[in-house]
Design an enzyme around this catalytic site. Structure first.
Site, PDB file in Angstrom:
ATOM      1  N   ASP A  11      18.809 -53.011  49.064  1.00 38.23           N
ATOM      2  CA  ASP A  11      19.395 -54.343  48.866  1.00 38.23           C
ATOM      3  C   ASP A  11      18.746 -55.295  49.862  1.00 38.23           C
ATOM      4  OD1 ASP A  11      21.176 -56.420  48.088  1.00 38.23           O
ATOM      5  OD2 ASP A  11      22.457 -55.980  49.797  1.00 38.23           O
ATOM      6  N   SER A  12      18.946 -56.579  49.641  1.00 41.36           N
ATOM      7  CA  SER A  12      18.443 -57.577  50.580  1.00 41.36           C
ATOM      8  C   SER A  12      19.084 -57.404  51.956  1.00 41.36           C
ATOM      9  CB  SER A  12      18.768 -58.972  50.046  1.00 41.36           C
ATOM     10  OG  SER A  12      20.153 -59.076  49.818  1.00 41.36           O
ATOM     11  N   TYR A  43      18.199 -63.023  50.087  1.00 42.41           N
ATOM     12  CA  TYR A  43      17.161 -63.219  49.074  1.00 42.41           C
ATOM     13  C   TYR A  43      17.599 -64.329  48.100  1.00 42.41           C
ATOM     14  CZ  TYR A  43      14.873 -58.604  50.075  1.00 42.41           C
ATOM     15  OH  TYR A  43      14.221 -57.534  50.630  1.00 42.41           O
ATOM     16  N   GLY A  44      18.908 -64.453  47.947  1.00 42.34           N
ATOM     17  CA  GLY A  44      19.472 -65.294  46.890  1.00 42.34           C
ATOM     18  C   GLY A  44      19.155 -66.769  46.995  1.00 42.34           C
ATOM     19  N   CYS A  74      21.046 -54.891  44.178  1.00 43.48           N
ATOM     20  CA  CYS A  74      21.003 -56.303  44.558  1.00 43.48           C
ATOM     21  C   CYS A  74      20.923 -57.124  43.279  1.00 43.48           C
ATOM     22  CB  CYS A  74      19.769 -56.535  45.427  1.00 43.48           C
ATOM     23  SG  CYS A  74      19.502 -58.254  45.876  1.00 43.48           S
ATOM     24  N   THR A  76      20.262 -60.193  42.933  1.00 45.22           N
ATOM     25  CA  THR A  76      19.129 -61.110  42.957  1.00 45.22           C
ATOM     26  C   THR A  76      17.834 -60.397  42.568  1.00 45.22           C
ATOM     27  OG1 THR A  76      20.242 -62.393  44.671  1.00 45.22           O
ATOM     28  CG2 THR A  76      17.884 -62.742  44.422  1.00 45.22           C
ATOM     29  N   GLU A 152      29.763 -61.684  55.095  1.00 50.68           N
ATOM     30  CA  GLU A 152      29.053 -61.188  56.281  1.00 50.68           C
ATOM     31  C   GLU A 152      29.908 -61.395  57.544  1.00 50.68           C
ATOM     32  OE1 GLU A 152      25.840 -59.880  56.737  1.00 50.68           O
ATOM     33  OE2 GLU A 152      25.491 -59.744  54.582  1.00 50.68           O
ATOM     34  N   CYS A 186      27.004 -60.345  42.361  1.00 51.33           N
ATOM     35  CA  CYS A 186      26.369 -60.240  43.680  1.00 51.33           C
ATOM     36  C   CYS A 186      27.032 -59.079  44.410  1.00 51.33           C
ATOM     37  CB  CYS A 186      26.578 -61.547  44.439  1.00 51.33           C
ATOM     38  SG  CYS A 186      26.139 -61.441  46.179  1.00 51.33           S
ATOM     39  N   THR A 187      26.216 -58.317  45.116  1.00 50.38           N
ATOM     40  CA  THR A 187      26.714 -57.103  45.775  1.00 50.38           C
ATOM     41  C   THR A 187      27.841 -57.362  46.781  1.00 50.38           C
ATOM     42  OG1 THR A 187      24.895 -57.440  47.307  1.00 50.38           O
ATOM     43  CG2 THR A 187      24.599 -55.782  45.599  1.00 50.38           C
ATOM     44  N   HIS A 188      27.870 -58.556  47.338  1.00 57.58           N
ATOM     45  CA  HIS A 188      28.886 -58.835  48.357  1.00 57.58           C
ATOM     46  C   HIS A 188      30.283 -59.069  47.767  1.00 57.58           C
ATOM     47  CE1 HIS A 188      25.461 -59.366  50.939  1.00 57.58           C
ATOM     48  NE2 HIS A 188      26.217 -59.679  51.969  1.00 57.58           N
TER      49      HIS A 188
HETATM   50  N1  DGL Z   1      22.326 -58.830  47.679  1.00 59.14           N
HETATM   51  C1  DGL Z   1      22.330 -60.153  47.134  1.00 59.14           C
HETATM   52  C2  DGL Z   1      22.741 -60.100  45.668  1.00 59.14           C
HETATM   53  O1  DGL Z   1      23.383 -59.163  45.231  1.00 59.14           O
HETATM   54  C3  DGL Z   1      23.242 -61.069  47.913  1.00 59.14           C
HETATM   55  C4  DGL Z   1      22.715 -61.458  49.266  1.00 59.14           C
HETATM   56  C5  DGL Z   1      21.432 -62.247  49.201  1.00 59.14           C
HETATM   57  O2  DGL Z   1      21.443 -63.420  48.823  1.00 59.14           O
HETATM   58  O3  DGL Z   1      20.414 -61.654  49.523  1.00 59.14           O
HETATM   59  O4  DGL Z   1      22.434 -60.995  44.943  1.00 59.14           O
END
Ligand code: DGL
Length: 272
Positions: A11-12, A43-44, A74, A76, A152, A186-188
């Site tokens: 993941d990012s 990354y997003g 991820c 993104t 975060e 999104c993973t978060h």
């Molecule tokens: N892991 C990213 C996603 O699932 C979220 C965090 C990012 O923007 O890198 O899109």
């Protein structure tokens, strides 16, 4: 035949741990190597070419760990850089198509919301796939840019005023359009499920891409006879491109019950 090599997950940053934890839950025999690009997250908010370059390096690193499969945990990367996996010598799993399939199965009205990062929403990946499978669907999208830093920070309590107010704003168009299903793209976002449920009500199905993806991984490994035969207890190995002060707190939040004492090894991903 079994394949006891690990599943590679990247993941990012640390958000992909919400996907890793669903794999741990569903497939407790599987070894996992996780790489979080914590030095270059998010990354997003970045452009397509940068995200593709990063994804290629992440995949290359996991391949060097001798994994049997690579999971882009991820939203993104899955939305804008899945093509980077075309040349991979191992199966590749992304998270968009599995969450789209789960959303199509869950919706009754065809009104589906997608909450994800800016890059994911701009790519239109979910919308295109939903409309291909369900041309009459109505897709309501929102780029929840502020939600990643909120998670975060660990501001995820059900009574957290900042998280609630921010989510209310992003979810307003979903309520206005009367969606019955929301993809947490999104993973978060799975860790915000309780607040989202409080805002949208129980009648809206929340699609957790980790759950949908873990089920798809199980099927793929079964079909190819590549499940771990369980001879050993599962080993988890974690790598990250940077370690920050808030690291441990975030890991705890995202791994939930699967949080154990473990070492995270630092990798210079630019050199991979
Ligand atoms: N892991 C990213 C996603 O699932 C979220 C965090 C990012 O923007 O890198 O899109």
């Amino acid at each position: 035949m079994a394949d006891n090599r690990a599943i590679g997950v990247f993941d990012s940053g640390l958000g992909g741990l919400t996907v890793a934890r669903e794999i741990m839950k569903l497939l407790p025999n599987e070894n996992i190597v996780y790489f979080g690009d914590t030095g270059r997250v998010p990354y997003g908010t970045k452009g397509r070419e940068t995200i593709r370059k990063y994804a290629l390096q992440d995949e290359r690193f996991l391949l060097s760990c001798n994994v049997k499969m690579i999971v882009a945990a991820c939203g993104t990367v899955s939305s804008v850089a899945s093509d980077t996996a075309e040349q991979l010598p191992v199966p590749f799993v992304e998270v968009v198509s599995h969450s789209v399939n789960a959303a199509i199965a869950a919706t009754k009205s065809g009104k589906i919301g997608v909450l994800a990062t800016n890059a994911t929403i701009s790519s239109g990946a979910h919308k295109k796939q939903i409309l291909k499978l369900m041309p009459d669907a109505q897709v309501v999208e929102a780029a929840g840019t502020l939600l990643v830093p909120i998670v975060e920070e660990g501001w995820i309590g059900e009574d957290d005023a900042v998280a609630i107010e921010t989510l209310k704003r992003y979810l307003a168009p979903m309520i206005e359009n009367n969606i019955d299903t929301l993809i947490l793209g999104c993973t978060h976002f799975p860790v915000l499920s309780s607040i989202i449920r409080n805002i949208l009500g129980d009648s809206v199905a929340l699609i957790n891409m980790g759950e949908a993806t873990a089920k798809a991984i199980e099927k793929m490994l079964e079909n190819t006879d590549c499940l771990n035969d369980g001879a050993k207890t599962a080993q988890y190995k974690f790598y990250a491109s940077d370690k920050t002060k808030s690291f441990e707190k975030t890991v705890k939040v995202l791994l939930g019950n699967y949080n154990k004492d473990f070492e995270i090894e630092q990798v210079d991903i630019e050199k991979v």
